[in-house]
Design a protein around this motif. Structure first.
Motif, short mmCIF file in Angstrom:
data_model
loop_
_atom_site.label_atom_id
_atom_site.label_comp_id
_atom_site.label_asym_id
_atom_site.label_seq_id
_atom_site.Cartn_x
_atom_site.Cartn_y
_atom_site.Cartn_z
N ILE A 280 0.85 -1.19 0.00
CA ILE A 280 0.00 0.00 0.00
C ILE A 280 0.89 1.24 0.00
O ILE A 280 1.71 1.43 0.90
N ASN A 281 0.71 2.10 -0.99
CA ASN A 281 1.47 3.34 -1.07
C ASN A 281 0.81 4.43 -0.22
O ASN A 281 -0.40 4.66 -0.35
N ASP B 291 1.41 -4.22 3.92
CA ASP B 291 2.64 -3.46 4.13
C ASP B 291 2.45 -2.05 3.58
O ASP B 291 2.22 -1.87 2.39
N LEU B 292 2.51 -1.06 4.46
CA LEU B 292 2.41 0.34 4.07
C LEU B 292 3.81 0.86 3.75
O LEU B 292 4.72 0.77 4.58
N TYR B 293 3.99 1.40 2.55
CA TYR B 293 5.32 1.82 2.13
C TYR B 293 5.27 3.20 1.49
O TYR B 293 4.22 3.83 1.41
N ALA C 245 4.53 -1.98 8.32
CA ALA C 245 4.60 -0.65 7.70
C ALA C 245 6.05 -0.18 7.68
O ALA C 245 6.82 -0.49 8.60
N HIS C 246 6.40 0.54 6.63
CA HIS C 246 7.70 1.20 6.59
C HIS C 246 7.66 2.39 7.55
O HIS C 246 6.75 3.23 7.46
N ALA C 247 8.60 2.46 8.44
CA ALA C 247 8.68 3.59 9.39
C ALA C 247 10.10 3.66 9.92
O ALA C 247 10.79 2.65 10.03
#
Length: 283
Positions: A137-138, A163-165, A192-194
């Motif tokens: 997910i962008n 996965d949020l990226y 998620a990317h963080a």
């Protein structure tokens, strides 16, 4: 036995032996998980190497958009890319692979069912690799794209995780709560990317707000002993990609990478490839 062989191969700097040892890759973007030469071999277009250091996320995104996107996000390009990603994983003796399937490929297929059928057919061709596909997910997508692309894929029950990226400066975690809650209702893991471009508190807030099981990157947590203790106490895994961090200028040099501090704080850390197509580094 694999651990002893791994240590021996590291000490001997024996790359051939390292490649033979079973390993995992828990942070891989499915359409970008193979060497650039494979893409060059199937297109008449000249694709330049990416800049070795890309100091801003915008520079990284521009390279993807200019040279790769039109080749990867077509029906046939996507299927070929997933094949190449799984073949590259098998070559590197990756026996467990978690790949993020970018939802922007959705319009190239007639339905969620057709997309899933295509993914399953590719995965079935690699029985020696345990593949867990994830929904990518962008952060910058609008509500219509989220509803049209993401919701049907979550609802399918096929995917192992979300996965949020994307650019951390856009799309606050609070905006995605509903989708992550929906994913959990389908027994999916939440990632998620963080902490790649924002601070340690952003890592903690992302975990709390989205109820994350894992964080992709999360390296800025090393700047806060409190956040590191919190991650360790809450058993949140960080899926770190050192070469990606170096080439996106998140660390100045490999010896300065904070993975050692994260491990010493008791956090579970894995080492992964991220985007082999761009960063030219396997596990």
């Amino acid at each position: 036995m694999n651990s002893a062989e791994f240590i021996q191969a590291i000490e001997a700097r024996d790359l051939t032996q390292l490649r033979k040892i079973p390993k995992t890759d828990f942070h891989s973007h499915g359409s970008l998980g193979f060497p650039l030469d494979r893409l060059r071999a199937r297109t008449p277009y000249a694709i330049p190497d990416p800049p070795y250091i890309m100091p801003t996320f915008a520079e990284f995104a521009e390279y993807l958009k200019t040279y790769l996107q039109q080749l990867l996000y077509t029906h046939d390009g996507f299927i070929a890319s997933i094949h190449d990603t799984l073949d590259a994983a098998r070559t590197d003796a990756v026996t467990e692979l978690e790949i993020s399937i970018d939802c922007q490929v959705f319009p190239e297929f007639r339905s969620a069912e057709e997309l899933i059928k295509s993914i399953r057919q590719v995965i079935d061709a690699y029985p020696d690799v345990l593949v867990r596909p994830e929904i990518g997910i962008n952060r910058e997508w609008d509500a219509m794209k989220m509803e049209d692309w993401v919701v049907p894929l979550i609802d399918s029950g096929y995917f192992a995780a979300v996965d949020l990226y994307g650019n951390e400066l856009f799309g606050e975690p609070e905006e995605f709560v509903r989708y992550f809650a929906f994913a959990r209702s389908k027994n999916m893991r939440c990632k998620a990317h963080a902490g790649e471009y924002r601070d340690a508190e952003f890592v903690r807030r992302s975990v709390e707000v989205l109820e994350l099981d894992e964080v992709q990157h999360g390296i800025s947590a090393a700047h806060s002993h409190e956040v590191m203790r919190w991650l360790a106490n809450n058993h949140v895994r960080l899926n770190v990609c050192p070469t990606s961090n170096l080439r996106l200028a998140r660390v100045s040099e490999m010896s300065a990478h904070p993975v050692r501090a994260l491990l010493d704080a008791g956090i579970q850390v894995t080492i992964n490839s991220d985007d082999l197509l761009v960063f030219d580094q396997t596990v």
